[in-house]
Every structure is written in structure tokens, then in C-alpha cells.
Design a protein around this motif. Sequence first.
Motif, mmCIF file in Angstrom:
data_model
loop_
_atom_site.group_PDB
_atom_site.id
_atom_site.type_symbol
_atom_site.label_atom_id
_atom_site.label_comp_id
_atom_site.label_asym_id
_atom_site.label_seq_id
_atom_site.Cartn_x
_atom_site.Cartn_y
_atom_site.Cartn_z
ATOM 1 N N VAL A 139 0.860 -1.201 -0.075
ATOM 2 C CA VAL A 139 0.084 -0.003 -0.039
ATOM 3 C C VAL A 139 0.964 1.282 -0.040
ATOM 4 O O VAL A 139 2.155 1.008 0.587
ATOM 5 C CB VAL A 139 -0.874 0.178 1.099
ATOM 6 C CG1 VAL A 139 -1.917 -1.074 1.004
ATOM 7 C CG2 VAL A 139 -0.255 0.116 2.399
ATOM 8 N N LEU A 140 0.369 2.226 -0.663
ATOM 9 C CA LEU A 140 1.088 3.458 -0.446
ATOM 10 C C LEU A 140 0.877 4.190 0.803
ATOM 11 O O LEU A 140 -0.179 4.360 1.280
ATOM 12 C CB LEU A 140 0.707 4.703 -1.519
ATOM 13 C CG LEU A 140 1.093 4.479 -2.735
ATOM 14 C CD1 LEU A 140 0.726 5.259 -3.999
ATOM 15 C CD2 LEU A 140 2.672 4.549 -3.146
ATOM 16 N N VAL A 141 1.918 4.404 1.595
ATOM 17 C CA VAL A 141 1.497 5.122 2.786
ATOM 18 C C VAL A 141 1.950 6.608 3.063
ATOM 19 O O VAL A 141 2.916 6.925 2.309
ATOM 20 C CB VAL A 141 2.546 4.321 3.930
ATOM 21 C CG1 VAL A 141 2.617 4.834 5.275
ATOM 22 C CG2 VAL A 141 2.479 3.046 4.191
ATOM 23 N N ALA A 142 0.981 7.173 3.634
ATOM 24 C CA ALA A 142 1.183 8.647 3.611
ATOM 25 C C ALA A 142 1.073 9.096 5.256
ATOM 26 O O ALA A 142 -0.045 8.615 5.916
ATOM 27 C CB ALA A 142 0.065 9.444 2.951
ATOM 28 N N ASP A 143 2.094 9.573 5.843
ATOM 29 C CA ASP A 143 1.992 10.214 7.158
ATOM 30 C C ASP A 143 1.411 11.670 7.233
ATOM 31 O O ASP A 143 2.238 12.671 6.900
ATOM 32 C CB ASP A 143 3.306 10.045 7.866
ATOM 33 C CG ASP A 143 3.223 10.671 9.299
ATOM 34 O OD1 ASP A 143 2.288 11.135 9.847
ATOM 35 O OD2 ASP A 143 4.392 10.255 10.002
ATOM 36 N N LEU A 144 0.200 11.713 7.421
ATOM 37 C CA LEU A 144 -0.730 13.076 7.638
ATOM 38 C C LEU A 144 -0.010 14.300 8.525
ATOM 39 O O LEU A 144 -0.600 15.208 8.587
ATOM 40 C CB LEU A 144 -2.102 12.716 7.647
ATOM 41 C CG LEU A 144 -2.665 11.908 6.628
ATOM 42 C CD1 LEU A 144 -3.951 11.780 6.907
ATOM 43 C CD2 LEU A 144 -2.232 12.253 5.122
ATOM 44 N N ASN A 145 0.685 13.656 9.474
ATOM 45 C CA ASN A 145 1.109 14.502 10.274
ATOM 46 C C ASN A 145 2.552 15.198 9.879
ATOM 47 O O ASN A 145 3.080 16.170 10.475
ATOM 48 C CB ASN A 145 1.915 13.722 11.609
ATOM 49 C CG ASN A 145 0.406 13.409 12.705
ATOM 50 O OD1 ASN A 145 -0.438 14.246 12.644
ATOM 51 N ND2 ASN A 145 0.532 12.198 13.258
ATOM 52 N N GLN A 146 3.052 14.676 8.761
ATOM 53 C CA GLN A 146 4.281 15.433 8.043
ATOM 54 C C GLN A 146 3.727 16.856 7.314
ATOM 55 O O GLN A 146 2.693 16.493 6.553
ATOM 56 C CB GLN A 146 4.957 14.357 7.403
ATOM 57 C CG GLN A 146 5.417 13.113 8.281
ATOM 58 C CD GLN A 146 6.368 13.487 9.277
ATOM 59 O OE1 GLN A 146 7.574 14.683 8.937
ATOM 60 N NE2 GLN A 146 6.364 12.914 10.438
ATOM 61 N N PHE A 158 6.501 12.334 4.320
ATOM 62 C CA PHE A 158 5.152 12.434 4.374
ATOM 63 C C PHE A 158 4.894 11.028 3.625
ATOM 64 O O PHE A 158 3.920 10.549 3.914
ATOM 65 C CB PHE A 158 4.860 13.469 3.449
ATOM 66 C CG PHE A 158 3.311 13.492 3.171
ATOM 67 C CD1 PHE A 158 2.387 14.042 3.942
ATOM 68 C CD2 PHE A 158 2.795 12.829 1.785
ATOM 69 C CE1 PHE A 158 1.139 14.079 3.857
ATOM 70 C CE2 PHE A 158 1.419 12.736 1.828
ATOM 71 C CZ PHE A 158 0.604 13.424 2.601
ATOM 72 N N GLY A 159 5.697 10.688 2.772
ATOM 73 C CA GLY A 159 5.517 9.423 1.907
ATOM 74 C C GLY A 159 4.319 9.663 0.629
ATOM 75 O O GLY A 159 4.547 10.609 0.077
ATOM 76 N N GLY A 160 3.475 8.625 0.218
ATOM 77 C CA GLY A 160 2.785 8.858 -0.810
ATOM 78 C C GLY A 160 3.519 8.755 -2.113
ATOM 79 O O GLY A 160 4.793 8.212 -2.218
ATOM 80 N N ARG A 161 3.351 9.787 -2.903
ATOM 81 C CA ARG A 161 4.153 9.754 -4.235
ATOM 82 C C ARG A 161 3.809 11.281 -4.990
ATOM 83 O O ARG A 161 2.714 11.586 -4.983
ATOM 84 C CB ARG A 161 4.291 8.697 -5.187
ATOM 85 C CG ARG A 161 2.720 8.182 -5.773
ATOM 86 C CD ARG A 161 2.776 7.255 -6.789
ATOM 87 N NE ARG A 161 3.019 7.548 -7.954
ATOM 88 C CZ ARG A 161 2.903 6.838 -9.041
ATOM 89 N NH1 ARG A 161 2.488 5.481 -8.906
ATOM 90 N NH2 ARG A 161 3.555 7.057 -10.110
ATOM 91 N N LYS A 162 4.755 11.759 -5.470
ATOM 92 C CA LYS A 162 4.449 12.909 -6.389
ATOM 93 C C LYS A 162 4.372 12.245 -7.978
ATOM 94 O O LYS A 162 4.747 11.271 -8.374
ATOM 95 C CB LYS A 162 5.686 13.908 -6.646
ATOM 96 C CG LYS A 162 5.931 14.517 -5.492
ATOM 97 C CD LYS A 162 7.063 15.694 -5.515
ATOM 98 C CE LYS A 162 8.624 14.899 -5.547
ATOM 99 N NZ LYS A 162 9.267 14.688 -4.348
ATOM 100 N N LEU A 163 3.461 12.984 -8.705
ATOM 101 C CA LEU A 163 3.081 12.636 -10.076
ATOM 102 C C LEU A 163 4.661 12.314 -11.002
ATOM 103 O O LEU A 163 4.635 11.518 -11.596
ATOM 104 C CB LEU A 163 2.226 13.386 -10.810
ATOM 105 C CG LEU A 163 1.696 13.129 -12.123
ATOM 106 C CD1 LEU A 163 0.739 11.833 -11.852
ATOM 107 C CD2 LEU A 163 0.799 14.037 -12.677
#
Length: 189
Positions: A102-109, A128-133
Motif C-alpha cells: 500500500v502507499l503510505v502517507a503520514d498526515l502529520n508530516q 510524508f510518503g505517498g508519491r508525486k506525479l
Amino acid sequence: MKQLMLLIPIAALVPITMLVGCGANTVSRNPESFQQVDRLARPVVNEVFASVAGDRHKTNNEISPSQDSAQLANDIQNFMRNTAGRSQATTDVVKAVLVPDVLVADLNQTDSAAYLGSETGGATGGKFGGRKLTDDVVDISLGVVFGKTVSALGLAPADGKDIPSLTSDNVGSGGKHFTATFPYLGAPR
């Protein structure tokens, strides 16, 4: 039909620490039910690690992320050690970073998105995680599997088993173009 799945661990809701996992499913619909037939969060993960032989690829496509530690982790272990010849230390890092798929994003960052950023404690450019386009997730993933990325980030000692010719899909940035407005993807060339 594409379906977006958000996984929010209960522990992430209390206290305010909040990690969100995200993936995409393709489901097949028949009159009686929906059946998941594909699951993809991080490009390359199932495609590289799970063989078509023995239906490993199919199995990983049809399970939920909560089952990855029992299924996908074994595929990563087998591929990294036996096929790619990587060290156990590198293999353990790859499993820790990529399971669950799963893509992980830390919403506190508050920093910008960075592919595998949350999973590596910011070693890939931000927490933060996730990914940029614009993140070249295929080359990043291939670098983790076949390159020196894990050791370069200080996550495991170099094992000398990297295969540089397999660390890129050889699609340069000129093969991608984006716009400043939604949906951000330029017309096909």
C-alpha cells in the motif's frame, strides 16, 4: 471498474498520529457479487516478486493487504535471496518497506510527498510518503530490488549483488508530460 481503497489503522486515529495506506483494486462484477481480480499500490512489487507459476501473482492480486505479511513477504524473500541473490539484510529491508503493498502517507508530516518516504523514515526525500506525479516509481523500485538504493540510504550494508542493468526501465523524463491543472496528465504523444 477501478476502486480506491483507503486503509486507516485504528491505532492511527488515536492519538493524532495518522498513517494512511492506499491502493487500487480492479474488480469484476457479475450479477451476484464483486470479485477482486487485481490489486496495485506500488508498481513493480507484485510484477517482480510474484511468479505466474504456481499462481503467486494471481494470489497476491486477490488477497487484501492484511494478508501480505503471510503471502507477499514470502515471495519477496524467495525472489530476493534465490533469484536476485541479495543478502538477507537487504531482503529484510525490502520486506519491511514493501509489505503491505500500500502507499503510505503520514498526515502529520508537512513536507512534500516522496515515494517510499514514510516507509524509509524520510531517506528517499521526505517523511510524508505517498508519491508525486513526477516520481519515477518504476526506476526507484528497480533500484531498491536490483541496485544500491538500500545500502546508499544506509538501511543495510552493501552486499555487492546489485545488477545495474536492471535498475531502470530506460524511460526518461521526456516520456512524461504534465499540466498545471487537474487531471495533471498531458495528452498522449
